[in-house]
Write a protein that holds these residues in place. Structure first.
Motif, PDB file in Angstrom:
ATOM      1  N   GLY A 105     -54.700  58.670  36.144  1.00 23.04           N
ATOM      2  CA  GLY A 105     -55.806  57.887  35.623  1.00 23.04           C
ATOM      3  C   GLY A 105     -56.781  57.388  36.668  1.00 23.04           C
ATOM      4  O   GLY A 105     -57.756  56.719  36.332  1.00 23.04           O
ATOM      5  N   GLY A 106     -56.545  57.711  37.934  1.00 19.12           N
ATOM      6  CA  GLY A 106     -57.452  57.282  38.991  1.00 19.12           C
ATOM      7  C   GLY A 106     -58.650  58.211  39.119  1.00 19.12           C
ATOM      8  O   GLY A 106     -58.723  59.264  38.490  1.00 19.12           O
ATOM      9  N   ARG A 107     -59.603  57.814  39.960  1.00 18.05           N
ATOM     10  CA  ARG A 107     -60.804  58.614  40.213  1.00 18.05           C
ATOM     11  C   ARG A 107     -60.511  59.622  41.317  1.00 18.05           C
ATOM     12  O   ARG A 107     -59.993  59.260  42.378  1.00 18.05           O
ATOM     13  N   VAL A 108     -60.845  60.880  41.098  1.00 15.68           N
ATOM     14  CA  VAL A 108     -60.624  61.930  42.099  1.00 15.68           C
ATOM     15  C   VAL A 108     -61.707  61.853  43.166  1.00 15.68           C
ATOM     16  O   VAL A 108     -61.450  61.525  44.322  1.00 15.68           O
ATOM     17  N   PHE A 109     -62.945  62.170  42.797  1.00 14.13           N
ATOM     18  CA  PHE A 109     -64.066  62.105  43.739  1.00 14.13           C
ATOM     19  C   PHE A 109     -64.801  60.789  43.544  1.00 14.13           C
ATOM     20  O   PHE A 109     -65.181  60.427  42.423  1.00 14.13           O
ATOM     21  N   ASP A 110     -65.044  60.110  44.649  1.00 17.65           N
ATOM     22  CA  ASP A 110     -65.817  58.870  44.595  1.00 17.65           C
ATOM     23  C   ASP A 110     -67.311  59.153  44.519  1.00 17.65           C
ATOM     24  O   ASP A 110     -68.074  58.341  43.990  1.00 17.65           O
ATOM     25  N   GLY A 111     -67.727  60.294  45.050  1.00 18.17           N
ATOM     26  CA  GLY A 111     -69.126  60.700  45.000  1.00 18.17           C
ATOM     27  C   GLY A 111     -69.226  62.209  45.013  1.00 18.17           C
ATOM     28  O   GLY A 111     -68.371  62.891  45.585  1.00 18.17           O
ATOM     29  N   VAL A 112     -70.254  62.739  44.368  1.00 16.25           N
ATOM     30  CA  VAL A 112     -70.447  64.190  44.328  1.00 16.25           C
ATOM     31  C   VAL A 112     -71.902  64.514  44.616  1.00 16.25           C
ATOM     32  O   VAL A 112     -72.802  63.712  44.345  1.00 16.25           O
ATOM     33  N   MET A 113     -72.119  65.719  45.153  1.00 15.87           N
ATOM     34  CA  MET A 113     -73.461  66.173  45.517  1.00 15.87           C
ATOM     35  C   MET A 113     -73.676  67.589  44.984  1.00 15.87           C
ATOM     36  O   MET A 113     -73.568  68.562  45.726  1.00 15.87           O
ATOM     37  N   PRO A 114     -73.973  67.754  43.697  1.00 10.31           N
ATOM     38  CA  PRO A 114     -74.288  69.091  43.184  1.00 10.31           C
ATOM     39  C   PRO A 114     -75.691  69.500  43.653  1.00 10.31           C
ATOM     40  O   PRO A 114     -76.656  68.755  43.448  1.00 10.31           O
TER      41      PRO A 114
ATOM     42  N   ASP B 167     -66.035  58.122  36.375  1.00 10.50           N
ATOM     43  CA  ASP B 167     -67.236  58.842  36.801  1.00 10.50           C
ATOM     44  C   ASP B 167     -67.578  58.479  38.248  1.00 10.50           C
ATOM     45  O   ASP B 167     -67.477  57.316  38.642  1.00 10.50           O
ATOM     46  N   PRO B 168     -68.011  59.451  39.050  1.00 12.81           N
ATOM     47  CA  PRO B 168     -68.353  59.174  40.445  1.00 12.81           C
ATOM     48  C   PRO B 168     -69.825  58.801  40.593  1.00 12.81           C
ATOM     49  O   PRO B 168     -70.605  58.865  39.637  1.00 12.81           O
ATOM     50  N   LEU B 169     -70.214  58.462  41.795  1.00  7.87           N
ATOM     51  CA  LEU B 169     -71.620  58.400  42.167  1.00  7.87           C
ATOM     52  C   LEU B 169     -72.131  59.834  42.289  1.00  7.87           C
ATOM     53  O   LEU B 169     -71.399  60.723  42.734  1.00  7.87           O
ATOM     54  N   VAL B 170     -73.374  60.056  41.884  1.00 10.53           N
ATOM     55  CA  VAL B 170     -73.930  61.416  41.864  1.00 10.53           C
ATOM     56  C   VAL B 170     -75.272  61.443  42.589  1.00 10.53           C
ATOM     57  O   VAL B 170     -76.160  60.633  42.288  1.00 10.53           O
ATOM     58  N   ILE B 171     -75.400  62.361  43.539  1.00  4.59           N
ATOM     59  CA  ILE B 171     -76.704  62.708  44.101  1.00  4.59           C
ATOM     60  C   ILE B 171     -76.937  64.181  43.780  1.00  4.59           C
ATOM     61  O   ILE B 171     -76.328  65.067  44.376  1.00  4.59           O
ATOM     62  N   HIS B 172     -77.782  64.427  42.805  1.00  3.34           N
ATOM     63  CA  HIS B 172     -78.072  65.777  42.308  1.00  3.34           C
ATOM     64  C   HIS B 172     -79.404  66.228  42.904  1.00  3.34           C
ATOM     65  O   HIS B 172     -80.423  65.533  42.784  1.00  3.34           O
TER      66      HIS B 172
END
Length: 675
Positions: free
Chosen positions: A330-339, A399-404
């Motif tokens: 139930g934890g968060r895998v990625f704290d932030g992602v950059m697609p 949900d992580p932080l996202v920089i798209h």
């Protein structure tokens, strides 16, 4: 029953010859295999298509294995306790190429492979894991071995579709998958009457059926003959190849629809990434007791970030949409992602008979794809065609932080405007944990080490704008955001509200009339497609898909200035101080699909060198020497642009001198200006 991981480290050696990287010190490289075992009926992976049809071991678990590679500080306590996960595009390692300006390599070990050392100087543990289960070994690709689904031990068959576009004359044989790097789903029957091969000039052109006796499921072997007969060819029946004796005509779209067998359970790629990253973050030993390679004493990975470009950017979006950023506990895998350069697509890998390598949804290539389906945006919105309400991000707890980030190419080829508009094409506000940036007037693939302009099958030079400095700045911003809550600069995207997101008519009215330059008809359309009533269960039953009425999602593009360069977005130094027009589109030459766009490429259309050349050619754009009096003046303009970006928080100070160095001698080798 819990998921299990066993890790086998087959190799451990110094990276970059033991070179020290600032305060982080030396790095080492680990390589090996990971074995995963998961309960097919447990909630965390119940959504994987066909997992219930995969073989199980004596404990009732589904097993699959993946290559992994890790670059880590030799002394983890000197690192930043951050895991940087490079999804690896089509099995290839990419992060060092784009973040460190290093040469492309699937075997990074030498000092040259460290490039400028950025990721190491920052102290990241860099992780690769094979996630794509339909790749074949070769060229150092990372391989994930997943099971084949069966019905009580009997082969499963189903309809599938493949496209082939020959890039050169004389091609007579292709793998059914269309690419030699990718496994082909075997044909259930070699009888061509049970399949259908067509060709068409453009994506929307009528299909011309090729008679069943004019092609075969076969491959060609070539080798030396005897008795001085020279090279010989043999045509052999093959359930994984298509053979057209008359050859595939360049530029034409050939489409094969056939009954395939033995679907791979490809959705397990998401499970592999989720469980491996969660394991590395946990610091715990593996199921069989092997030490966690990213834990030493009380040192653990405190944050994990994911980056992927193109195919793997879409994979990140798919990973989030399907809920895999929640680990089994139930934890968060990625704290932030950059697609990066994902456009409005998702991976669409969690379905039967998927082909993960193919380019999705271009104007010409693979236009009719299930990869671009609602929801397109991170924000929750309503599809006005169906009334369905959804968004890619819908699980606040994980949900992580996202920089798209997208380039101009994605607005033309990959429907990127839908990332930040609703389905009617109007501006759509994004969640607070999302930033979206257009990298103005730049191209989908922008090599940091570009040797010079090239054309390929296009009418114009491909786009040459350098953008790797933005990767570095964005990662620093993402880390600060996740660590201290310091938010990055606001999104920089074209908007309907300020007139910078326009339809093709508005774009055409503003684009300069450059002599000899043809313009695209429109960005790649996005029709609503019917793939059959089992699509929501991951099974396509209608090929080719039916177009639903006249329903089209509106795709818009950035507005341009008098030079034809994008107005909105983050403008790289080369765009702020241009030597030409840099676009997100390029058009095919006559022999390669005349006038259609070359997939995911842009154009570099040089300015005239001097006023007399401009006058002679009738070019409406001011010449180079009307903009910059000499090479030093151009360098000063590049420096000023870079310093503006630093002040805006969009570029790092260390990259100013790199931009200036690249501007010397009129920007050679990226530009072909001759003065």
């Amino acid at each position: 029953m819990t998921n299990r991981i066993d890790i086998d480290i087959a190799e451990r050696q110094d990276f970059a010859g033991g070179q020290e990287f600032g305060e982080t010190g030396a790095y080492e490289r680990l390589r090996g295999r990971v074995r995963f075992r998961v309960d097919p009926f447990a909630e965390p992976q119940r959504g994987v298509t066909d997992i219930e049809l995969a073989p199980v071991d004596d404990g009732g678990l589904v097993s699959f294995t993946a290559d992994f590679c890790i670059l880590k500080p030799r002394d983890l306590s000197r690192g930043n306790r951050r895991l940087f996960f490079d999804y690896g595009n089509r099995g290839n390692k990419r992060a060092l190429q784009f973040f460190n300006d290093a040469p492309a390599s699937n075997d990074p070990i030498s000092p040259a492979d460290a490039g400028n050392g950025f990721l190491m100087r920052r102290g990241y543990a860099i992780v690769w894991l094979a996630w794509q289960g339909d790749l074949l070994p070769g060229d150092g690709r990372m391989i994930l071995d997943v099971p084949v689904a069966t019905e009580n031990g009997r082969p499963i068959t189903g309809i599938t579709r493949a496209e082939y576009i020959a890039a050169e004359p004389g091609m007579t044989t292709m793998p059914l998958s269309s690419l030699v790097s990718t496994r082909s789903y075997p044909a259930a029957s070699l009888d061509t009457r049970a399949a259908k091969l067509t060709r068409r000039r453009y994506a929307s052109s009528p299909r011309e059926e090729i008679p069943a006796d004019a092609w075969s499921f076969a491959r060609v072997e070539r080798g030396g003959g005897v008795d001085n007969q020279g090279m010989e060819n043999a045509v052999l029946a093959s359930d994984s190849h298509i053979h057209l004796p008359g050859g595939f005509e360049t530029g034409w779209i050939y489409e094969l629809i056939y009954e395939a067998r033995d679907p791979l359970v490809l959705g397990l790629g998401h499970v592999a990434v989720r469980d491996f990253v969660a394991f590395l973050k946990s610091g715990k030993a593996s199921a069989s007791g092997e030490a966690n390679p990213l834990a030493e004493g009380d040192v653990r990975m405190e944050k994990a970030y994911a980056w992927g470009r193109s195919q793997t950017g879409r994979c990140i979006r798919d990973f989030l949409h399907l809920g895999f950023n929640a680990d089994p506990a139930g934890g968060r895998v990625f704290d932030g992602v950059m697609p990066h350069v994902a456009g409005a697509g998702k991976m669409w890998m969690n379905h039967r008979f998927a082909n993960l390598v193919l380019l999705p949804g271009q104007e010409h290539e693979n236009h009719f794809t299930p990869a671009d389906r609602f929801p397109f945006s991170y924000a929750v919105s309503t599809d006005h065609f169906t009334g369905r309400e959804e968004g890619i991000l819908k699980r606040p707890a994980t949900d992580p932080l996202v920089i798209h980030t997208d380039t101009a190419c994605e607005y033309w080829h990959r429907r990127a405007s839908l990332v930040h508009t609703d389905t009617k094409g109007e501006d759509l506000a994004q969640p607070d944990n999302v930033r979206v940036y257009l990298w103005s007037s730049s191209q989908h693939y922008a090599s940091p080490l570009l040797a010079g302009p090239a054309r390929g099958m296009a009418q114009t030079y491909f786009n040459t704008v350098a953008t790797s400095m933005f990767f570095r700045a964005n990662l620093d911003r993402l880390d600060a955001w996740a660590t201290t809550g310091e938010a990055p600069p606001p999104s920089r995207i074209p908007l309907r509200a300020d007139g910078t997101l326009v339809n093709v008519e508005g774009w055409r009215s503003a684009f300069p009339a450059i002599p000899g330059v043809a313009l695209p008809r429109s960005p790649s359309r996005l029709e609503r497609l019917d793939f059959g009533d089992a699509i929501d269960r991951g099974r396509i039953t209608r090929e080719p898909p039916a177009i639903i009425g006249d329903d089209v999602y509106p795709v818009r593009v950035p507005a341009v200035d008098a030079d034809g360069n994008d107005v909105p977005g983050v403008r790289a130094p080369m765009v702020q101080a241009p030597l030409g027009t840099y676009t997100g589109w390029s058009l095919r030459r006559r022999e390669h699909g005349h006038g259609a766009m070359v997939g995911i490429t842009g154009s570099y259309i040089p300015f005239a060198d001097a006023p007399d050349e401009r006058e002679q050619t009738g070019d409406p754009r001011p010449s180079v020497l009307e903009r910059y009096t000499n090479p030093q003046d151009y360098v000063r303009a590049i420096r000023a642009a870079a310093e503006r970006l630093v002040a805006e928080g969009l570029m790092l100070e260390e990259d100013v001198e790199r931009a200036v160095q690249g501007a010397s001698d009129w920007g050679r080798p990226r530009h072909d200006v001759r003065l």
